[in-house]
Scaffold this motif. Structure first.
Motif, PDB file in Angstrom:
ATOM      1  N   PHE A 418      44.619   0.135 -15.783  1.00  0.00           N
ATOM      2  CA  PHE A 418      44.406  -1.293 -15.560  1.00  0.00           C
ATOM      3  C   PHE A 418      44.009  -1.717 -14.149  1.00  0.00           C
ATOM      4  N   HIS A 419      44.059  -0.825 -13.152  1.00  0.00           N
ATOM      5  CA  HIS A 419      43.726  -1.273 -11.792  1.00  0.00           C
ATOM      6  C   HIS A 419      43.156  -0.094 -10.997  1.00  0.00           C
ATOM      7  N   MET A 420      41.836  -0.152 -10.740  1.00  0.00           N
ATOM      8  CA  MET A 420      41.161   0.921 -10.017  1.00  0.00           C
ATOM      9  C   MET A 420      40.988   0.528  -8.558  1.00  0.00           C
ATOM     10  N   SER A 421      41.534   1.343  -7.664  1.00  0.00           N
ATOM     11  CA  SER A 421      41.414   1.030  -6.235  1.00  0.00           C
ATOM     12  C   SER A 421      40.627   2.088  -5.480  1.00  0.00           C
ATOM     13  N   MET A 422      40.117   3.102  -6.179  1.00  0.00           N
ATOM     14  CA  MET A 422      39.282   4.122  -5.538  1.00  0.00           C
ATOM     15  C   MET A 422      38.495   4.837  -6.621  1.00  0.00           C
ATOM     16  N   LEU A 423      37.190   5.007  -6.396  1.00  0.00           N
ATOM     17  CA  LEU A 423      36.328   5.699  -7.352  1.00  0.00           C
ATOM     18  C   LEU A 423      35.198   6.351  -6.573  1.00  0.00           C
ATOM     19  N   ASP A 424      35.191   7.681  -6.538  1.00  0.00           N
ATOM     20  CA  ASP A 424      34.195   8.407  -5.752  1.00  0.00           C
ATOM     21  C   ASP A 424      33.648   9.592  -6.521  1.00  0.00           C
ATOM     22  N   TYR A 425      32.361   9.829  -6.364  1.00  0.00           N
ATOM     23  CA  TYR A 425      31.671  10.931  -7.024  1.00  0.00           C
ATOM     24  C   TYR A 425      31.747  12.180  -6.156  1.00  0.00           C
ATOM     25  N   ASN A 426      31.998  13.339  -6.802  1.00  0.00           N
ATOM     26  CA  ASN A 426      31.987  14.628  -6.119  1.00  0.00           C
ATOM     27  C   ASN A 426      30.848  15.456  -6.695  1.00  0.00           C
ATOM     28  N   ALA A 427      29.851  15.746  -5.869  1.00  0.00           N
ATOM     29  CA  ALA A 427      28.655  16.429  -6.350  1.00  0.00           C
ATOM     30  C   ALA A 427      28.943  17.865  -6.753  1.00  0.00           C
TER      31      ALA A 427
END
Length: 457
Positions: A418-427
């Protein structure tokens, strides 16, 4: 958690062929066209061919053949050991036979001259019998070994029939030839992979919950530039008032809570949008628009530089706040900073950074408000923005730095907690790392790849 090619899931090894506007793909004998893709004009942009399934089964039979051959070799060694034992036992038997003959002679002598029989003869006869007593179990063992050898020979005969049948089924494709075919396929696959341009995001699946820990806000990450054997995890809890980075040697250690090292940064960080890239941590210094590059190897700050005109301290954060004004990230093309400026009316600015000096190499102004974005991440030079940090979020907007154009999208992302505070792609992992309300999660991404041919610029 590597992303899968879109709708391309061929068996065994793949060989991808490039642009084919008019020519017909003619796979080599034993190959079959598995799938293809066309652009809007009907041009063939990707064809996948794979070896027929019976070739895969032949390779499996070859492995079975090798296993059977190894079994026969082991059996041959066992028979050799038994043969040595029986040879040894045979020497005992020969000795026993000689002693039996001597006993017969003694008995005949006793029979012919009972009256002159002396006590000495009885003692000598008794000694001979005592010598023969240990040979009785040897004879029994000899019989057992001989039976076992016969059983081994029968099993080898049966296995030979099986091997012959397999060889007939395989036909001309012996193991060495199959191995060469596989090596050829691998070579074609590598050549084709070298022609892959960056992929376009098509789907997000998951998440997989790796661990539940920390506060509602935080960041965790691995280094996309690290050696494949280096799977260290870094963990940074909270979005402010903290400067302790925890290091784990592997994801398993991270799940188990086994820390390998802690780092006490010289400055507090702001937000949760940090990134580890090529052995260094890049983060936003608290209450400033300064980006800090901290080396884990040396344990000190290598570079720090202000991101000119970038808003900070909740001037232009994501929708959830948390001093998330400056988002640092990395993809296949390098290091990036996502932020907003007054000059761009609070809309997102994309800047590519030099990893060593943190200088801005190039910038792109978008028309998407930073405050309306839930989270964002870069894949292959394209920025993808979610419309919310709450349940029901989706990737709503993308901006390509290659073409300087934007596109509205509709790719759902399951916000499980319900609450996203970080979202990062790892190649390296082809995955999205997320911090979802105190849960460390991973999302799998599906990318659409287009084959880049030699005659294309």
């Amino acid at each position: 958690m590597r992303a899968l090619f879109v709708v391309l899931k061929p068996l065994c090894f793949l060989a991808l062929l490039g642009y084919c506007p008019s020519a017909t793909i003619r796979p080599k004998e034993g190959w079959q066209v598995y799938s293809s893709a066309q652009d809007a004009d009907g041009r063939c942009i990707c064809t996948v061919v794979a070896p027929e399934q019976n070739l895969c089964s032949r390779d499996a039979r070859s492995r079975q053949l090798r296993q059977l051959l190894e079994k026969i070799q082991n059996m041959s060694q066992s028979i050799e050991v038994l043969n040595l034992r029986t040879q040894r036992d045979f020497q005992y038997v020969m000795k026993m036979e000689s002693q039996m003959k001597g006993l017969r002679s003694k008995f005949r002598q006793i029979e012919s001259n009972r009256r002159t029989l002396l006590t000495k003869n009885f003692q000598e006869l008794k000694g001979k019998m005592n010598e023969l007593q240990p040979l009785i179990p040897v004879l029994e063992q000899y019989k057992t070994d001989a039976t076992l050898i016969s059983q081994f020979k029968e099993e080898i005969r049966n296995l030979s029939l099986v091997l012959t049948a397999i060889q007939e089924e395989i036909g001309a494709y012996d193991y060495e030839e199959l191995q060469q075919r596989v090596l050829g396929l691998e070579g074609r696959l590598r050549n084709c992979m070298n022609k892959l341009t960056c992929g376009k995001l098509m789907k997000i699946t998951g998440p997989t919950t790796v661990k539940t820990s920390g506060t509602r806000f935080g960041a965790w990450m691995t280094d996309p530039q690290a050696d494949p054997k280096n799977n260290k995890v870094w963990y940074m809890d909270s979005y402010t008032n903290n400067k302790i980075v925890r290091e784990y040697k592997s994801v398993n250690d991270f799940v188990a809570g086994v820390e390998s090292r802690t780092y006490n940064l010289p400055f507090h960080w702001a937000g949760t949008n940090h990134v580890v890239y090529n052995g260094s941590l890049y983060y936003n210094k608290y209450q400033s628009n300064i980006i800090v590059r901290y080396s884990f190897e040396s344990g000190r700050v290598m570079t720090q530089r202000a991101l000119e005109s970038a808003g900070f301290h909740n001037v232009y954060p994501y929708t959830w706040g948390g001093f998330s004004d400056i988002d640092l990230m990395a993809d296949e093309l390098g290091l990036w900073a996502i932020y907003a400026t007054n000059q761009n009316a609070g809309n997102i600015v994309i800047s590519q950074l030099d990893p060593l000096t943190i200088q801005v190499l190039n910038s792109w102004n978008t028309e998407y408000s930073k405050r309306n974005a839930g989270e964002s991440f870069m894949i292959c030079g394209t920025l993808y923005i979610t419309n919310s940090h709450l349940t029901g979020a989706k990737v709503y907007y993308s901006y390509s730095t290659k073409t300087s154009t934007y596109e509205y999208m509709d790719i759902p992302i399951h916000n499980q907690y319900f609450h996203m505070s970080m979202l990062d792609y790892n190649a390296r992992d082809r995955a999205l790392y997320g911090w979802n309300n105190g849960h460390q999660v991973l999302f799998n991404v599906t990318l659409f790849h287009i084959i880049k041919t030699d005659d294309e610029s």
